[in-house]
Scaffold this motif. Structure first.
Motif, PDB file in Angstrom:
ATOM      1  N   PHE A 165       6.976 -27.758   9.913  1.00 57.18           N
ATOM      2  CA  PHE A 165       6.032 -28.851  10.482  1.00 57.18           C
ATOM      3  C   PHE A 165       6.789 -30.174  10.602  1.00 57.18           C
ATOM      4  CE2 PHE A 165       3.708 -25.317   8.818  1.00 57.18           C
ATOM      5  CZ  PHE A 165       2.925 -25.038  10.084  1.00 57.18           C
ATOM      6  N   PRO A 167      10.587 -29.204  18.145  1.00 56.98           N
ATOM      7  CA  PRO A 167       8.960 -28.975  17.990  1.00 56.98           C
ATOM      8  C   PRO A 167       8.315 -28.503  19.235  1.00 56.98           C
ATOM      9  CG  PRO A 167       9.434 -31.278  17.676  1.00 56.98           C
ATOM     10  CD  PRO A 167      10.580 -30.593  17.822  1.00 56.98           C
ATOM     11  N   THR A 168       7.425 -27.897  19.097  1.00 58.74           N
ATOM     12  CA  THR A 168       6.412 -27.745  20.235  1.00 58.74           C
ATOM     13  C   THR A 168       5.671 -29.003  20.733  1.00 58.74           C
ATOM     14  OG1 THR A 168       4.514 -27.233  18.814  1.00 58.74           O
ATOM     15  CG2 THR A 168       5.935 -25.092  19.677  1.00 58.74           C
ATOM     16  N   THR A 169       5.490 -29.123  21.969  1.00 58.16           N
ATOM     17  CA  THR A 169       5.211 -30.460  22.546  1.00 58.16           C
ATOM     18  C   THR A 169       3.864 -30.675  22.044  1.00 58.16           C
ATOM     19  OG1 THR A 169       6.792 -30.211  24.338  1.00 58.16           O
ATOM     20  CG2 THR A 169       4.744 -31.648  24.569  1.00 58.16           C
ATOM     21  N   PRO A 170       3.473 -31.805  21.691  1.00 58.74           N
ATOM     22  CA  PRO A 170       2.181 -32.195  21.133  1.00 58.74           C
ATOM     23  C   PRO A 170       1.064 -32.222  22.349  1.00 58.74           C
ATOM     24  CG  PRO A 170       3.405 -33.858  20.362  1.00 58.74           C
ATOM     25  CD  PRO A 170       4.377 -32.886  21.202  1.00 58.74           C
ATOM     26  N   TRP A 207       0.127 -32.709  12.452  1.00 60.28           N
ATOM     27  CA  TRP A 207       1.551 -32.079  12.292  1.00 60.28           C
ATOM     28  C   TRP A 207       1.786 -30.896  13.134  1.00 60.28           C
ATOM     29  CZ3 TRP A 207       4.895 -33.418   8.416  1.00 60.28           C
ATOM     30  CH2 TRP A 207       4.458 -34.589   7.580  1.00 60.28           C
ATOM     31  N   THR A 208       2.892 -30.864  13.709  1.00 62.56           N
ATOM     32  CA  THR A 208       3.344 -29.876  14.900  1.00 62.56           C
ATOM     33  C   THR A 208       4.132 -28.971  14.387  1.00 62.56           C
ATOM     34  OG1 THR A 208       3.193 -31.632  16.406  1.00 62.56           O
ATOM     35  CG2 THR A 208       4.151 -29.808  17.069  1.00 62.56           C
ATOM     36  N   PRO A 209       4.145 -27.623  14.746  1.00 62.14           N
ATOM     37  CA  PRO A 209       4.814 -26.631  14.409  1.00 62.14           C
ATOM     38  C   PRO A 209       6.509 -27.021  14.581  1.00 62.14           C
ATOM     39  CG  PRO A 209       2.953 -25.484  15.132  1.00 62.14           C
ATOM     40  CD  PRO A 209       3.021 -27.028  15.278  1.00 62.14           C
ATOM     41  N   THR A 236       8.722 -34.288   7.743  1.00 61.63           N
ATOM     42  CA  THR A 236       8.816 -33.032   7.993  1.00 61.63           C
ATOM     43  C   THR A 236       8.359 -32.356   6.781  1.00 61.63           C
ATOM     44  OG1 THR A 236      10.980 -33.443   9.135  1.00 61.63           O
ATOM     45  CG2 THR A 236      10.487 -31.038   8.459  1.00 61.63           C
ATOM     46  N   THR A 256      -7.081 -30.639  20.706  1.00 60.48           N
ATOM     47  CA  THR A 256      -6.102 -30.871  19.438  1.00 60.48           C
ATOM     48  C   THR A 256      -6.412 -29.589  18.434  1.00 60.48           C
ATOM     49  OG1 THR A 256      -6.702 -32.334  18.649  1.00 60.48           O
ATOM     50  CG2 THR A 256      -5.297 -32.894  20.162  1.00 60.48           C
ATOM     51  N   SER A 313       5.719 -34.392  11.833  1.00 61.67           N
ATOM     52  CA  SER A 313       4.772 -35.375  12.151  1.00 61.67           C
ATOM     53  C   SER A 313       5.470 -36.466  13.329  1.00 61.67           C
ATOM     54  CB  SER A 313       4.215 -36.265  10.979  1.00 61.67           C
ATOM     55  OG  SER A 313       3.387 -37.196  11.338  1.00 61.67           O
ATOM     56  N   LYS A 314       4.595 -37.417  13.659  1.00 60.88           N
ATOM     57  CA  LYS A 314       5.367 -38.429  14.638  1.00 60.88           C
ATOM     58  C   LYS A 314       6.344 -39.164  13.950  1.00 60.88           C
ATOM     59  CE  LYS A 314       1.019 -38.832  16.659  1.00 60.88           C
ATOM     60  NZ  LYS A 314      -0.367 -39.770  16.492  1.00 60.88           N
TER      61      LYS A 314
END
Length: 189
Positions: free
Chosen positions: A72, A29-32, A59-61, A83, A39, A74-75
């Motif tokens: 996407f 995933p891309t880095t949050p 949620w991160t792409p 996911t 954000t 999540s942590k």
């Protein structure tokens, strides 16, 4: 012949993120953003495949999930990373696929999608963009422990739209609510 072709189309992609999403590594995933950085509160992902989906903050792409149009994460919760994936399958127009066909074939294919047994623990018909959709919850063993899959699928113009949320069993209610809100935000164009 109709059922065989539809089975093949569904088997090749509609439910495969059930197993892929839970095993995806967090390195992709891309880095949050770091603490203190700006954000994104929420985003709406719009696909050329005829839908959009709204994803809240947290949620991160997730890039390059095989078979998924978008994904996407999540942590991580323990060894499982929550996911959400969206898969879109086109079915030949001469098959005239129905939501009931998709549901029946998905149920039939469940045992072949996981080495562990999956059990449907909830199912109901809901509306997405004015169309009937099936929302169901499955539980079973995944890599890293007991996993819950919440999935919504619908059909429009012989195109099957499937959104799947993968979480560990016992995930916090806020995460489940956030994930379910993503699934039900699926809007067909």
């Amino acid at each position: 012949m109709k059922r065989f072709a539809l089975t093949l189309a569904l088997f090749c992609g509609a439910l495969s993120p059930l197993t892929l999403a839970q095993t995806a590594t967090p390195a992709s995933p891309t880095t949050p953003p770091a603490a203190g950085e700006r954000t994104i509160e929420a985003i709406t992902a719009t696909s050329q495949k005829g839908y959009s989906i709204r994803v809240p903050a947290g949620w991160t792409p997730f890039k390059n999930v095989p078979g998924a149009d978008v994904a996407f994460v999540s942590k991580p919760l323990g060894t499982i990373r929550p996911t959400v994936t969206v898969v879109v399958n086109d079915v030949p127009a001469d098959l005239k696929v129905t939501l009931a066909d998709v549901r029946d074939i998905n149920v039939k294919n469940l045992p072949s999608l996981s080495k562990e047994s999956l059990k449907i623990v909830g199912e109901k018909t809901i509306k997405l963009s004015g169309r009937d959709a099936i929302l169901w919850t499955l539980v079973g063993n995944g890599e890293g422990g007991q996993v819950r899959w919440t999935q919504v699928f619908t059909v429009k113009n012989n195109r099957i739209f499937t959104a799947t949320l993968v979480t560990p069993v016992g995930a916090p209610a806020e995460l489940l609510e956030s994930g379910r809100a993503i699934l039900t935000s699926l809007t067909l164009k």
